[in-house]
Design an enzyme around this catalytic site. Structure first.
Site, PDB file in Angstrom:
ATOM      1  N   GLU A  47     -10.273 -55.756 -41.157  1.00 52.22           N
ATOM      2  CA  GLU A  47      -8.849 -55.425 -41.081  1.00 52.22           C
ATOM      3  C   GLU A  47      -8.126 -56.294 -42.097  1.00 52.22           C
ATOM      4  OE1 GLU A  47      -6.909 -56.020 -37.257  1.00 52.22           O
ATOM      5  OE2 GLU A  47      -5.149 -54.940 -37.989  1.00 52.22           O
ATOM      6  N   CYS A 243      -5.015 -53.327 -35.329  1.00 48.32           N
ATOM      7  CA  CYS A 243      -3.624 -52.889 -35.115  1.00 48.32           C
ATOM      8  C   CYS A 243      -3.006 -52.282 -36.364  1.00 48.32           C
ATOM      9  CB  CYS A 243      -2.777 -54.058 -34.648  1.00 48.32           C
ATOM     10  SG  CYS A 243      -3.216 -54.625 -33.014  1.00 48.32           S
ATOM     11  N   ASN A 374      -6.963 -47.103 -32.034  1.00 51.61           N
ATOM     12  CA  ASN A 374      -7.533 -48.446 -32.041  1.00 51.61           C
ATOM     13  C   ASN A 374      -7.571 -49.034 -30.639  1.00 51.61           C
ATOM     14  OD1 ASN A 374      -8.353 -51.101 -32.859  1.00 51.61           O
ATOM     15  ND2 ASN A 374      -6.218 -51.717 -32.741  1.00 51.61           N
ATOM     16  N   GLU A 375      -6.436 -49.598 -30.226  1.00 53.19           N
ATOM     17  CA  GLU A 375      -6.416 -50.352 -28.973  1.00 53.19           C
ATOM     18  C   GLU A 375      -5.380 -49.715 -28.052  1.00 53.19           C
ATOM     19  OE1 GLU A 375      -5.265 -54.536 -29.338  1.00 53.19           O
ATOM     20  OE2 GLU A 375      -7.386 -55.010 -29.058  1.00 53.19           O
TER      21      GLU A 375
HETATM   22  O1  AHR Z   1      -8.379 -58.707 -34.496  1.00 56.02           O
HETATM   23  C1  AHR Z   1      -6.999 -58.887 -34.432  1.00 56.02           C
HETATM   24  C2  AHR Z   1      -6.329 -57.839 -33.569  1.00 56.02           C
HETATM   25  O2  AHR Z   1      -6.751 -57.946 -32.247  1.00 56.02           O
HETATM   26  C3  AHR Z   1      -6.644 -56.421 -33.907  1.00 56.02           C
HETATM   27  O3  AHR Z   1      -5.856 -55.944 -34.934  1.00 56.02           O
HETATM   28  C4  AHR Z   1      -6.340 -55.693 -32.657  1.00 56.02           C
HETATM   29  O4  AHR Z   1      -7.073 -54.512 -32.519  1.00 56.02           O
HETATM   30  C5  AHR Z   1      -6.598 -56.717 -31.581  1.00 56.02           C
HETATM   31  O5  AHR Z   1      -5.559 -56.822 -30.713  1.00 56.02           O
END
Ligand code: AHR
Length: 657
Positions: A47, A243, A374-375
């Site tokens: 990321e 994120c 993603n999350e």
């Molecule tokens: O790894 C950092 C962040 O942690 C990522 O962007 C997210 O997916 C998680 O909350």
């Protein structure tokens, strides 16, 4: 009662002592494979956080090269300053080129009054003595003007350490390129452009790259950072996050189509980590997308890793705005996913396959996985996921879809998501755990009870947090790495369920980070692997093909007196590989008996990763403080004695005919 307690305590202590002094016998059933290990077992999570891409692996040295930052001249020092005669103005041509609207207009009024623009890169520019640097600029010389451009590399003492001259001739936008060599090494160099002569010169996309990029690709990636990834032999590369996929709001979500094609036409946006943490504000953090989806696919290919792109599912970050796309307007988001598969795999006669070929790869990237969201959590995620799944499977039934269970490994939202996804027969579910080291020790058995016939698991983001989740005081200590190693024996033992795993985040610039801990740290010239990196690397480099039982007193080894162990066989290399964590403060004598394997060779390899101090770390100045040490072991028949150091990870590689 008291007497009884004393007796029990004495008994336990004697038992412990006996275990320490007398070799404990571990038994490996090498001819009883219980699960196949997927090639994707140990992978990478990438990321653009902590300057991982811009300012990091993307080797561009100029910051704000196209003047698109919120403050257009951020990163540039202009002399004379202000909007004075003989200076720099920022112009906007949005109607003509909305993806790269701004450019700079340099006016030089007089031969004696040159204008200079200085760029100091991302916390300085790292340059090396004797290395070639490739400068490029888009420019347009107004008819009748005669401006000459002096390009100079300056070290931190403002001395000239490399130079070139350019005379832009055309009154149409043209790309000019020139190279020069640096005469010194400096981690805080800068680029100084001096405009001499008279008239008006428009400039844009001012760029400087080292020639020694990964595979020497022009405009490519920092080779030393890619090498660290390559050395891990990762099974997959997940990108672009994280994120960053979701964005603070939907307007700044990751849109892969804006990251492909000509670099100068890729629309830059703010990086969502720019202002996420008030304690680590990074106002100069933007995404140029010089590392875009084509480059991510190429990197996956270079690493021998399966590409695993994650796509926005119509939801912005639920920790931020949580914006949702209404269900009846989800179609363009789904189309993005379908087009992405075409971009990666489609024939060159398709619209997106053609673009891939034009960018340099007529061959398909052979993408097998796609992540939806993603999350995300809650019913809003599930209803959107269903629509994505329907559309992807209808057109590309062979593509494996990765869904998500949210940011936490337990709790109401996790339970809700897991239940719903199981009911939908989801193929692979992504779980995240940023937890204290003790959680990792305690959860070595997490997957022992997971349904063997249910969805497979992607441990997609995890890292032991020494203080608290995302605390700026978290450290990549030996304790965190050891706890992850113990947990990873649980992942491996459950390879039947766990198909992919990755530590997160991957990279951090020592002066540009927002989130810690991270796997690999770097500055402008150097890089080091944390103890956590070496744990990941040791597991990935010794993946094996099948899990086999390794037992202590007939039981799987999941923390009994601080021991955690797994065993694998590798059918292609004829190896039996043991991974053993000793999380106690005492050394352990063990003797390992390999059952069911004929033709065992007498010499084995032992690799130990350890530190005397649980708070020990690696650093740029001491990168090898915690580093794998290799030695030889002798076997007697099918027996190998191995002394396990206190607080250590030991890998034993036994060969057979
Ligand atoms: O790894 C950092 C962040 O942690 C990522 O962007 C997210 O997916 C998680 O909350």
């Amino acid at each position: 009662m008291k007497k009884q307690l004393i007796l029990i305590s004495i008994f336990l202590m004697c038992n412990m002592l006996a275990n320490i002094l007398v070799a404990q016998k571990l038994v490996v059933k090498a001819n009883e494979p219980v699960a196949e290990i997927q090639p994707t077992m140990w992978g990478l999570f990438f990321e653009d956080i902590n300057f991982a891409a811009d300012g990091g692996i993307y080797a561009e040295l100029v910051k704000n090269r196209s003047f698109e930052f919120y403050k257009p001249l951020m990163g540039w020092e202009v002399t004379p300053g202000g909007n004075y005669e003989g200076s720099v103005l920022v112009l906007n041509r949005e109607e003509m080129l909305s993806s790269n609207p701004r450019y700079a207009r340099v006016t030089v009024v007089d031969n004696d009054k040159p204008v200079t623009m200085k760029n100091s890169g991302f916390r300085g520019m790292g340059v090396k003595q004797g290395l070639q640097y490739n400068f490029s600029i888009w420019a347009r010389q107004e008819a009748g003007s005669s401006i000459k451009l002096n390009i100079e590399l300056q070290n931190s003492a403002n001395e000239n350490i490399g130079k070139a001259i350019l005379i832009p001739v055309s009154d149409e936008w043209t790309k000019y390129e020139v190279s020069f060599t640096s005469s010194k090494t400096d981690s805080k160099a800068s680029l100084v452009l001096t405009f001499e002569g008279k008239g008006i010169l428009d400039v844009d996309m001012i760029s400087l790259f080292p020639a020694d990029t990964w595979k020497n690709r022009p405009g490519g990636l920092r080779a030393d950072l890619v090498q660290m990834l390559y050395d891990m032999k990762p099974g997959f590369l997940r990108f672009p996050g994280g994120c960053i996929v979701e964005g603070h709001d939907l307007s700044v979500r990751y849109q892969w189509k804006k990251t492909v094609g000509n670099v100068e036409e890729r629309e830059m946006i703010v990086n969502r980590w720019n202002n996420e943490f008030s304690h680590r504000l990074t106002p100069d953090y933007y995404q140029t997308f010089g590392l875009g989806f084509y480059e991510y696919f190429l990197l996956s290919r270079d690493l021998g890793a399966e590409p695993l792109p994650i796509i926005n599912c119509g939801m912005a970050c639920q920790f931020n705005t949580g914006e949702l796309v209404p269900m009846d307007q989800l179609e363009p988001y789904i189309q993005d996913a379908l087009d992405l598969i075409e971009f990666a795999n489609g024939s060159i006669d398709t619209k997106w396959g053609k673009l891939r070929a034009e960018m340099g790869s007529p061959e398909s990237f052979n993408m097998k996985f796609i992540g939806v969201g993603n999350e995300q959590w809650g019913p809003q995620y599930i209803e959107r996921y269903i629509e994505f799944e329907k559309a992807i499977k209808a057109k590309y039934p062979e593509i494996i879809i990765v869904s998500g269970s949210g940011p936490f490994p337990d709790g109401e939202d996790f339970e809700f998501g897991m239940k719903a996804l199981k009911e939908l027969n989801a193929e692979i579910i992504d779980e995240h755990y940023y937890r204290p080291p003790q959680w990792f020790f305690d959860n070595a058995t997490r997957y022992d009870s997971y349904d063997r016939h249910g969805p497979k698991i992607f441990a997609g983001e995890y890292a032991a947090q020494s203080v608290a989740i995302a605390s700026p005081n978290n450290r990549n200590s030996w304790l965190t790495a050891l706890s992850e190693a113990a947990f990873m024996t649980g992942l491996e033992r459950n390879a039947e369920v766990v198909h992919l795993t990755s530590y997160a985040p991957l990279f951090a610039h020592v002066e540009g980070w927002q989130w810690t801990p991270d796997l690999i740290w770097f500055d402008n010239l150097r890089v080091y692997g944390t103890p956590n990196y070496y744990v990941q690397k040791l597991f990935a480099n010794h993946r094996g093909s099948h899990v086999v039982p390794i037992l202590l007193n007939g039981q799987a080894i999941t923390g009994q007196e601080g021991l955690y162990a797994t065993a694998v066989i590798d059918k292609s290399t004829n190896e039996v590989i043991l991974k053993i964590v000793n999380n106690s403060e005492s050394a352990r004598k063990t003797s390992v008996q390999i059952n069911g394997m004929k033709g065992i060779l007498p010499n084995a390899k032992k690799i130990v990763l350890k530190a005397d101090d649980l708070n020990a770390e690696n650093s740029l100045d001491n990168p090898g403080n915690i580093y794998p040490a290799e030695s030889q072991l002798k076997l007697k028949g099918n027996l190998v004695s191995a002394d396990l150091d206190p607080m250590s990870l030991t890998i034993i590689v036994i060969k057979h005919k």
